[in-house]
Design an enzyme around this catalytic site. Structure first.
Site, PDB file in Angstrom:
ATOM      1  N   HIS A 171       0.831  -1.200   0.000  1.00  0.00           N
ATOM      2  CA  HIS A 171       0.000   0.000   0.000  1.00  0.00           C
ATOM      3  C   HIS A 171       0.872   1.259   0.000  1.00  0.00           C
ATOM      4  O   HIS A 171       0.595   2.227  -0.717  1.00  0.00           O
ATOM      5  CB  HIS A 171      -0.908   0.023   1.233  1.00  0.00           C
ATOM      6  CG  HIS A 171      -1.952  -1.046   1.238  1.00  0.00           C
ATOM      7  ND1 HIS A 171      -3.305  -0.771   1.286  1.00  0.00           N
ATOM      8  CD2 HIS A 171      -1.865  -2.402   1.204  1.00  0.00           C
ATOM      9  CE1 HIS A 171      -3.992  -1.905   1.285  1.00  0.00           C
ATOM     10  NE2 HIS A 171      -3.139  -2.906   1.241  1.00  0.00           N
TER      11      HIS A 171
ATOM     12  N   ASP B 248      -6.379   5.400   3.114  1.00  0.00           N
ATOM     13  CA  ASP B 248      -6.511   3.982   2.786  1.00  0.00           C
ATOM     14  C   ASP B 248      -7.754   3.398   3.466  1.00  0.00           C
ATOM     15  O   ASP B 248      -8.514   4.107   4.123  1.00  0.00           O
ATOM     16  CB  ASP B 248      -5.237   3.267   3.239  1.00  0.00           C
ATOM     17  CG  ASP B 248      -4.865   2.082   2.361  1.00  0.00           C
ATOM     18  OD1 ASP B 248      -5.770   1.452   1.792  1.00  0.00           O
ATOM     19  OD2 ASP B 248      -3.659   1.787   2.253  1.00  0.00           O
TER      20      ASP B 248
ATOM     21  N   GLN C 228      13.530  -5.573  -8.745  1.00  0.00           N
ATOM     22  CA  GLN C 228      12.548  -6.290  -9.559  1.00  0.00           C
ATOM     23  C   GLN C 228      12.299  -5.638 -10.914  1.00  0.00           C
ATOM     24  O   GLN C 228      12.236  -6.320 -11.941  1.00  0.00           O
ATOM     25  CB  GLN C 228      11.226  -6.426  -8.791  1.00  0.00           C
ATOM     26  CG  GLN C 228      10.122  -7.113  -9.590  1.00  0.00           C
ATOM     27  CD  GLN C 228       9.042  -7.693  -8.732  1.00  0.00           C
ATOM     28  OE1 GLN C 228       9.305  -8.592  -7.942  1.00  0.00           O
ATOM     29  NE2 GLN C 228       7.831  -7.179  -8.846  1.00  0.00           N
TER      30      GLN C 228
ATOM     31  N   HIS D  56       2.789 -13.953  -7.194  1.00  0.00           N
ATOM     32  CA  HIS D  56       1.677 -14.182  -6.266  1.00  0.00           C
ATOM     33  C   HIS D  56       0.435 -13.414  -6.679  1.00  0.00           C
ATOM     34  O   HIS D  56      -0.612 -13.544  -6.055  1.00  0.00           O
ATOM     35  CB  HIS D  56       2.096 -13.775  -4.856  1.00  0.00           C
ATOM     36  CG  HIS D  56       2.429 -12.315  -4.730  1.00  0.00           C
ATOM     37  ND1 HIS D  56       3.352 -11.691  -5.526  1.00  0.00           N
ATOM     38  CD2 HIS D  56       1.952 -11.358  -3.888  1.00  0.00           C
ATOM     39  CE1 HIS D  56       3.440 -10.411  -5.191  1.00  0.00           C
ATOM     40  NE2 HIS D  56       2.601 -10.186  -4.209  1.00  0.00           N
TER      41      HIS D  56
ATOM     42  N   SER E  45       2.682  -6.142  -8.551  1.00  0.00           N
ATOM     43  CA  SER E  45       3.566  -7.055  -9.276  1.00  0.00           C
ATOM     44  C   SER E  45       3.030  -7.370 -10.667  1.00  0.00           C
ATOM     45  O   SER E  45       3.795  -7.442 -11.641  1.00  0.00           O
ATOM     46  CB  SER E  45       3.759  -8.348  -8.474  1.00  0.00           C
ATOM     47  OG  SER E  45       4.541  -8.111  -7.324  1.00  0.00           O
TER      48      SER E  45
ATOM     49  N   GLU F  53       3.742  -4.466 -12.861  1.00  0.00           N
ATOM     50  CA  GLU F  53       5.156  -4.399 -13.214  1.00  0.00           C
ATOM     51  C   GLU F  53       5.524  -5.457 -14.261  1.00  0.00           C
ATOM     52  O   GLU F  53       6.291  -5.187 -15.186  1.00  0.00           O
ATOM     53  CB  GLU F  53       6.013  -4.557 -11.959  1.00  0.00           C
ATOM     54  CG  GLU F  53       5.925  -3.341 -11.048  1.00  0.00           C
ATOM     55  CD  GLU F  53       6.710  -3.498  -9.753  1.00  0.00           C
ATOM     56  OE1 GLU F  53       7.266  -4.599  -9.524  1.00  0.00           O
ATOM     57  OE2 GLU F  53       6.768  -2.529  -8.981  1.00  0.00           O
TER      58      GLU F  53
END
Length: 494
Positions: free
Chosen positions: A22, A120, A349, A364, A369, A372
């Site tokens: 987050h 949030d 990464q 996952h 991710s 990306e």
């Protein structure tokens, strides 16, 4: 007298939940707001602030990093200030500590008088405080619209009126989805999810937190774009009856740090440079996922059985004894040393995914991710574990941007043979051409910086124009006129 430029400058407070999945998207959004010339106060706890990436020098005068001490409670370690610092079953205690930030945050808002606060799901108490202080409120969801829509309206969440009462009910799409969809949980996924969102030690369920955060906002921001999920964004608007404003995917840049020519990237790139184009499997399960020993073993042996080159970012989570106890299979690293790397410290990464030798991404399915991976056109080998990761996997399997590595439907167990077969299918076999092609096609949206810049431009314009209290519900301009009339509402602040 105040100049026109000064009068148009906003002060925006940004306040994420204590998870780096987050914190980083919230920071990206904060940086983009600061780039527009507005002053931003980014608030988190001291240790989390220290662990943030360095800010670009040109933004330092506009982006203030504000540290609020996290109240201590006995159930979490002394230095634990993020979900990556505690076991999964202790996250609820972290929420209890997080709620203790209410007093200090209120004091900051009273003295700094911001125009907006972007927050949030966790601070269910924040909208009322900001409203009393006359601060405009933007809820920012780092999740996509299909995940947000799956759980229904904010009113339903708060009052517990969901017709689905048992795990099996969540294994089919909800009745309020008016179009064909495969977005639903596997049985083992929803059983795990149920354990994390029921009422807990903080006294407040995650359903109530999310629902309260949405009901109390003036605008609902979402890390998404219409090019990916226009139907779901329209549905979210109907469910929540709030202005829904996509801010784009916030794709990250491959940033070159001061230690660019450091040993880490030099070592990794030297190995990648020796591999064939699009031949390497990059494996990374995020900072929050802690696979079981059995899952870790089966994944490792599946990588070995595949016969393919791999780079496995297997970073240990500091302070978690149960993670430190995990072991790779005996002799695994020695047997695969000629074609694989197990990297147990921080790995860059984005730079790895950008390298031409990478041909697939075992992930996952955290939203960051996936973004990306697809911004570089890497086909996904999806292994969801927690939260909405299973819902994300369903969507991109349907879009043929990759495949899910099969698990047992009842208990979620993983088999090495399934891992190896999935990897070979996507990376080298003719059957996988469709996934490789589709992932490259998606790069046109996920990696389009100009597209996502336009979303940020519209978002910044909204913040500026709405600072005096009018609330305009953002609607899709190409909807049929009758539907558009129903969706476009004008609301006024009390």
């Amino acid at each position: 007298m105040e100049s026109m430029a000064e009068s148009n400058k906003l002060h925006v407070v940004v306040f994420p939940w204590l998870a780096f999945g987050h914190i980083i998207p919230f920071l990206e959004l904060a940086k983009l707001i600061a780039q527009k010339g507005h002053v931003v106060s980014f608030i988190s706890t001291p240790r989390n602030i220290i662990r943030l990436p360095k800010l670009p020098p040109n933004l330092a005068p506009l982006l203030n990093l504000v540290k609020l001490p996290l109240p201590r409670i006995d159930e979490i370690p002394e230095n634990a200030e993020a979900t990556m610092d505690v076991p999964y079953n202790k996250v609820q205690y972290l929420k209890k500590a997080f709620d203790g930030l209410q007093t200090e945050l209120t004091r900051f808002l009273q003295t700094s008088t911001p125009d907006w606060i972007i927050y949030d799901f966790a601070p269910h108490w924040l909208p009322a405080i900001a409203g009393e202080l006359g601060i405009s409120r933007a809820f920012f969801s780092i999740f996509n619209a299909w995940s947000g829509s799956f759980f229904g309206s904010s009113i339903t969440m708060i009052h517990g009126e969901d017709y689905r009462t048992k795990p099996e009910d969540f294994t089919i799409p909800p009745e309020w989805v008016p179009f064909p969809s495969n977005v639903a949980f596997r049985l083992y996924e929803i059983r795990r999810f149920f354990n994390s969102v029921e009422e807990n030690i903080s006294g407040v369920s995650d359903w109530f937190r999310f629902g309260s955060a949405v009901i109390g906002c003036d605008v609902f921001l979402i890390r998404s774009c219409r090019e990916i999920e226009s139907d779901w964004l329209d549905l979210m608007q109907e469910l929540h009856q709030k202005p829904i404003l996509p801010v784009g995917l916030l794709p990250s840049s491959v940033q070159y740090r001061e230690d660019d020519i450091d040993d880490t990237w030099h070592t990794i790139s030297k190995w990648l440079n020796k591999q064939d184009k699009e031949s390497v499997i990059y494996v990374a399960l995020g900072s929050e996922v802690t696979p079981s020993q059995v899952e870790l073993t089966e994944l490792a042996l599946g990588l070995e059985l595949s016969g393919l080159p791999f780079f496995w970012a297997l970073r240990k989570r500091h302070g978690l004894a149960e993670f430190h106890s995990f072991e790779l299979p005996d002799g695994f690293e020695e047997r695969t040393n000629d074609r694989g790397v197990v990297w147990t410290s921080w790995a860059p990464q984005l730079r790895i995914l950008a390298h031409d030798s990478v041909g697939g991404f075992v992930t996952h399915c955290g939203w960051s991710s996936v973004i990306e991976g697809l911004q570089f056109g890497r086909p996904l080998l999806m292994l969801p574990f927690l939260g909405d990761q299973g819902l994300i996997a369903r969507v991109f399997a349907e879009k043929k941007a990759g495949i899910e590595i099969p698990r047992d439907e009842e208990d979620g167990s993983l088999r090495r043979d399934s891992v190896a077969e999935s990897l070979r299918q996507v990376i080298v076999e003719d059957e996988g051409k469709v996934y490789r092609k589709k992932a490259k096609e998606m790069k046109a949206v996920f990696g389009d910086k100009d597209l996502h810049k336009r979303y940020i431009d519209k978002f910044a314009e909204y913040l500026q124009n709405d600072r005096h209290g009018s609330r305009v519900l953002i609607a899709k301009t190409d909807l049929p006129s009758a539907k558009r009339k129903n969706l476009v509402l004008l609301m006024h602040a009390s």
